[in-house]
Motif scaffolding. Structure first.
Motif, PDB file in Angstrom:
ATOM      1  N   LYS A   1     160.839 -29.367 -28.162  1.00 13.89           N
ATOM      2  CA  LYS A   1     162.334 -29.393 -27.974  1.00 13.89           C
ATOM      3  C   LYS A   1     163.100 -28.427 -28.492  1.00 13.89           C
ATOM      4  N   ILE A   2     164.171 -28.054 -27.528  1.00 14.86           N
ATOM      5  CA  ILE A   2     165.049 -26.854 -27.881  1.00 14.86           C
ATOM      6  C   ILE A   2     166.168 -27.400 -28.428  1.00 14.86           C
ATOM      7  N   PHE A   3     166.698 -26.931 -29.570  1.00 13.73           N
ATOM      8  CA  PHE A   3     168.034 -27.574 -29.947  1.00 13.73           C
ATOM      9  C   PHE A   3     168.991 -26.105 -29.823  1.00 13.73           C
ATOM     10  N   ILE A   4     170.270 -26.420 -30.252  1.00 12.95           N
ATOM     11  CA  ILE A   4     171.296 -25.399 -30.230  1.00 12.95           C
ATOM     12  C   ILE A   4     171.025 -24.367 -31.234  1.00 12.95           C
ATOM     13  N   THR A   5     170.018 -24.552 -32.136  1.00 14.28           N
ATOM     14  CA  THR A   5     169.607 -23.635 -33.185  1.00 14.28           C
ATOM     15  C   THR A   5     168.293 -23.076 -32.957  1.00 14.28           C
ATOM     16  N   GLY A   6     167.878 -23.496 -31.957  1.00 12.35           N
ATOM     17  CA  GLY A   6     166.281 -22.880 -31.458  1.00 12.35           C
ATOM     18  C   GLY A   6     165.526 -24.068 -31.370  1.00 12.35           C
ATOM     19  N   MET A   7     163.920 -23.667 -31.677  1.00 13.28           N
ATOM     20  CA  MET A   7     163.002 -24.878 -31.557  1.00 13.28           C
ATOM     21  C   MET A   7     162.456 -25.029 -32.840  1.00 13.28           C
ATOM     22  N   ASP A   8     163.042 -24.658 -33.756  1.00 10.85           N
ATOM     23  CA  ASP A   8     162.334 -24.620 -35.172  1.00 10.85           C
ATOM     24  C   ASP A   8     163.107 -25.617 -35.957  1.00 10.85           C
ATOM     25  N   ARG A   9     162.121 -26.333 -36.613  1.00 11.16           N
ATOM     26  CA  ARG A   9     162.822 -27.314 -37.954  1.00 11.16           C
ATOM     27  C   ARG A   9     162.165 -26.639 -39.112  1.00 11.16           C
TER      28      ARG A   9
ATOM     29  N   CYS B   1     157.859 -32.922 -27.080  1.00  7.89           N
ATOM     30  CA  CYS B   1     158.949 -33.969 -26.145  1.00  7.89           C
ATOM     31  C   CYS B   1     158.362 -33.679 -24.674  1.00  7.89           C
ATOM     32  N   ASP B   2     158.147 -35.018 -24.093  1.00  8.56           N
ATOM     33  CA  ASP B   2     157.857 -35.164 -22.700  1.00  8.56           C
ATOM     34  C   ASP B   2     158.756 -35.379 -21.921  1.00  8.56           C
ATOM     35  N   ASP B   3     159.977 -35.690 -22.300  1.00  5.37           N
ATOM     36  CA  ASP B   3     161.044 -36.071 -21.465  1.00  5.37           C
ATOM     37  C   ASP B   3     161.646 -34.794 -20.726  1.00  5.37           C
ATOM     38  N   PRO B   4     161.510 -35.155 -19.212  1.00  2.22           N
ATOM     39  CA  PRO B   4     161.922 -33.965 -18.437  1.00  2.22           C
ATOM     40  C   PRO B   4     163.410 -33.729 -18.479  1.00  2.22           C
ATOM     41  N   SER B   5     164.125 -34.898 -18.965  1.00  3.33           N
ATOM     42  CA  SER B   5     165.755 -34.491 -18.961  1.00  3.33           C
ATOM     43  C   SER B   5     165.851 -33.775 -20.279  1.00  3.33           C
ATOM     44  N   GLU B   6     164.889 -33.529 -21.096  1.00  3.25           N
ATOM     45  CA  GLU B   6     165.339 -32.765 -22.295  1.00  3.25           C
ATOM     46  C   GLU B   6     165.203 -31.370 -22.042  1.00  3.25           C
ATOM     47  N   LEU B   7     165.725 -30.534 -22.933  1.00  5.75           N
ATOM     48  CA  LEU B   7     165.676 -28.831 -23.071  1.00  5.75           C
ATOM     49  C   LEU B   7     164.181 -28.672 -23.755  1.00  5.75           C
TER      50      LEU B   7
END
Length: 569
Positions: free
Chosen positions: A414-422, A401-407
């Motif tokens: 990309k970091i999700f509420i569960t972490g960075m892993d799928r 993810c290159d979107d500066p608005s994303e975590l």
């Protein structure tokens, strides 16, 4: 351990009580006898949502009760102790579902909430039904299974907590930046209006005072003439009031010594004379300050016009002008403080992002390490379930993810509420085939064995005290079902296992067996359960499972052999 289960007026079950023991308990019976309804009842007692259509037709309420034996230092016991609940008799969960759909929950005779019930039963029992098998096809559940095996749930909660802190910050910062652009366009007008009111320097009640002053100025000439006329008549002219009073006082003064009453009246004339002299002095002082300048009236009129204009512009009264001023001044201050607030929030966010990146990275590394162990152990368990040639993998991926608005991580993942892993589980049933997602290649029988293999792996670490399997035999038979039965019995050596099965090859391994039947009495269907406590009863039930309703000598012999060999093993 689940000690007892009581079900009343629930679906086709009228009144049922089952007492379970340690090890492997198997529930057998014909299709439609109500075995899966028992699983529904257990799910409700563990915290599932209730529904009115589960109440037996014609009854007001369905009642469910489960008795668990729990250790004094268990998670459930600690939660109950925090609520001052007595645990000497174990854990008794009772749930009443009304025909209107309302549900009441009791723990050890005390009414409680669904949320607390879920907390108490969190580690008591795990139900693996046909839905659980199909749920294994949903890749969003694979991460939960891995985290349970890896015992990374606490670290995952840390990531989630940081995520929940960062998300509102990002939203507030973005909102402030958008608001700043809009507010800056309004700032010039607001500052002009604030300065306009500040420059006017209106005082509370000033408009009322000015109206009074204007009235005075408009009548200043007449007032001045009246005051001067009073002074002239009282004091200045020849034969003034004071002159006449002085003459009267002198005339009566000669008789003061001879007539007491007349002396008192003469003294009163003197007092009136003194009072009039004071009055004349005050009239002169008043006359001296009367403003006769025509420009003063112009100035008052101009000031009243200015205040009237501001009233029309800002609300109709001096008080509303003050209120509008305070609001606009605060808005100006807020706009001017946006940059500082944005900087403050960005600094706070920056610190939290550093933390979540570290936690997410540590979580990912731990998962990948434990993912290899899970795959290795699951493969070994599958081997014991006649899938020894299959390969099982835990596949990891991330979302660039290159979107500066994303975590994101430092590597732009990309970091999700569960972490960075799928995470997803891959399976290759046969050598030489590329591992693929379970949904694409796993049959019903394979899914059942994968579920059982994963349960076997998970129970070695952190798992449930009681495992309940429904339809674990779906799609299997022959030697495979025998392996599944052995695996269930093996699990039963370390924890309580309850299994609903249609296969005699599995049922024969049970330490305890219950036969579930469906009977019709007085036009109503009801489910019955019978503990099979002796060898012959179990042999007859196994023979029915092998041969159906027609039990022959051959099926009885086969059933006896199955039970004997299972007990020897």
């Amino acid at each position: 351990m689940l000690h007892a289960l009581v079900i009343k007026n629930f679906a086709i079950i009228e009144d049922l009580r089952i007492e379970f023991g340690p090890g492997l308990s198997v529930l057998t019976g014909e299709t439609g006898a109500g075995k899966s309804i028992i699983i529904q009842a257990v799910n409700l007692l563990l915290g599932s949502r209730a529904s009115a259509d589960l109440v037996r037709t014609g009854k007001d309420n369905a009642e469910l009760e489960a008795v668990f034996d729990i250790a004094p230092d268990s998670h459930a016991a600690r939660l109950m102790a925090d609520q001052d609940m007595d645990i000497e008799e174990g854990l008794i969960i009772r749930r009443v579902v009304s025909a209107e759909g309302k549900s009441k929950i009791y723990i050890n005779a005390r009414q409680t909430t669904l949320d607390f019930l879920k907390q108490v039963t969190e580690n008591l029992a795990g139900v693996s039904s046909q839905h659980a098998h199909q749920g294994l096809l949903k890749e969003d559940q694979h991460l939960d299974i891995l985290d349970e095996f890896a015992q990374t749930l606490d670290l995952r909660k840390d990531v989630a907590a940081l995520y929940r802190q960062i998300l509102p910050l990002k939203k507030e910062i973005a909102g402030l930046k958008v608001g700043k652009e809009k507010a800056e366009k309004e700032l010039e007008l607001l500052q002009f209006q604030v300065n306009e009111i500040e420059t006017a320097n209106i005082q509370p009640g000033e408009d009322e005072e000015l109206v009074q002053k204007r009235d005075q100025l408009q009548n200043a000439g007449q007032i001045f003439e009246a005051v001067n006329g009073a002074v002239h008549n009282l004091y200045d002219r020849e034969g003034s009031v004071l002159d006449q009073l002085s003459a009267l006082s002198a005339r009566f003064g000669r008789f003061c010594g001879t007539h007491e009453k007349l002396g008192a009246l003469a003294r009163r004339l003197d007092e009136i004379s003194y009072e009039l002299q004071d009055l004349v002095s005050e009239f002169r002082s008043f006359a001296a300050v009367i403003d006769l300048d025509p420009q003063s009236l112009d100035q008052v009129d101009q000031r009243l016009d200015q205040i009237a204009r501001l009233k029309r512009k800002y609300g109709g009264s001096v008080d509303t002008i003050f209120e509008q001023y305070r609001n606009m001044a605060q808005t100006v201050a807020d706009i001017q403080g946006i940059d500082g607030r944005i900087e403050q929030l960005e600094q706070e966010q920056k610190g939290l992002v550093v933390q979540i990146r570290q936690k997410a990275k540590a979580l990912s590394m731990r998962r990948q390490k434990e993912g290899l162990a899970l795959a290795r152990q699951a493969k070994a368990e599958l081997g014991a379930l006649e899938m020894g040639r299959a390969s099982f993998e835990v596949d990891f991926s991330t979302d660039p993810c290159d979107d500066p608005s994303e975590l994101v991580t430092e590597d732009k993942e990309k970091i999700f509420i569960t972490g960075m892993d799928r995470v997803r589980f891959l399976l290759s049933p046969n050598p030489g085939e590329t591992p693929k997602p379970l949904a694409k290649i796993a049959s019903g029988g394979e899914l059942s064995r994968i579920v059982l293999a994963l349960k076997a792996v998970l129970c070695r670490g952190h798992s449930f005290e009681t495992l309940i399997f429904d339809e674990v035999d779906a799609g299997i038979g022959g030697a495979t079902s025998d392996k599944v039965g052995l695996k269930l019995k093996e699990l039963g050596r370390v924890q309580q296992v309850i299994c609903i099965t249609h296969l005699a090859q599995i049922a024969r391994y049970g330490n305890h067996q219950f036969r579930i039947t469906k009977e019709v009495s007085d036009g109503r269907t009801a489910t019955r359960i019978t503990p099979l406590n002796c060898q012959e009863e179990r042999i007859k039930e196994l023979a029915r499972m092998i041969g159906g309703s027609r039990i022959t000598d051959a099926t009885l012999v086969h059933a006896r052999e199955l039970l004997d060999t299972a007990q020897e093993s």
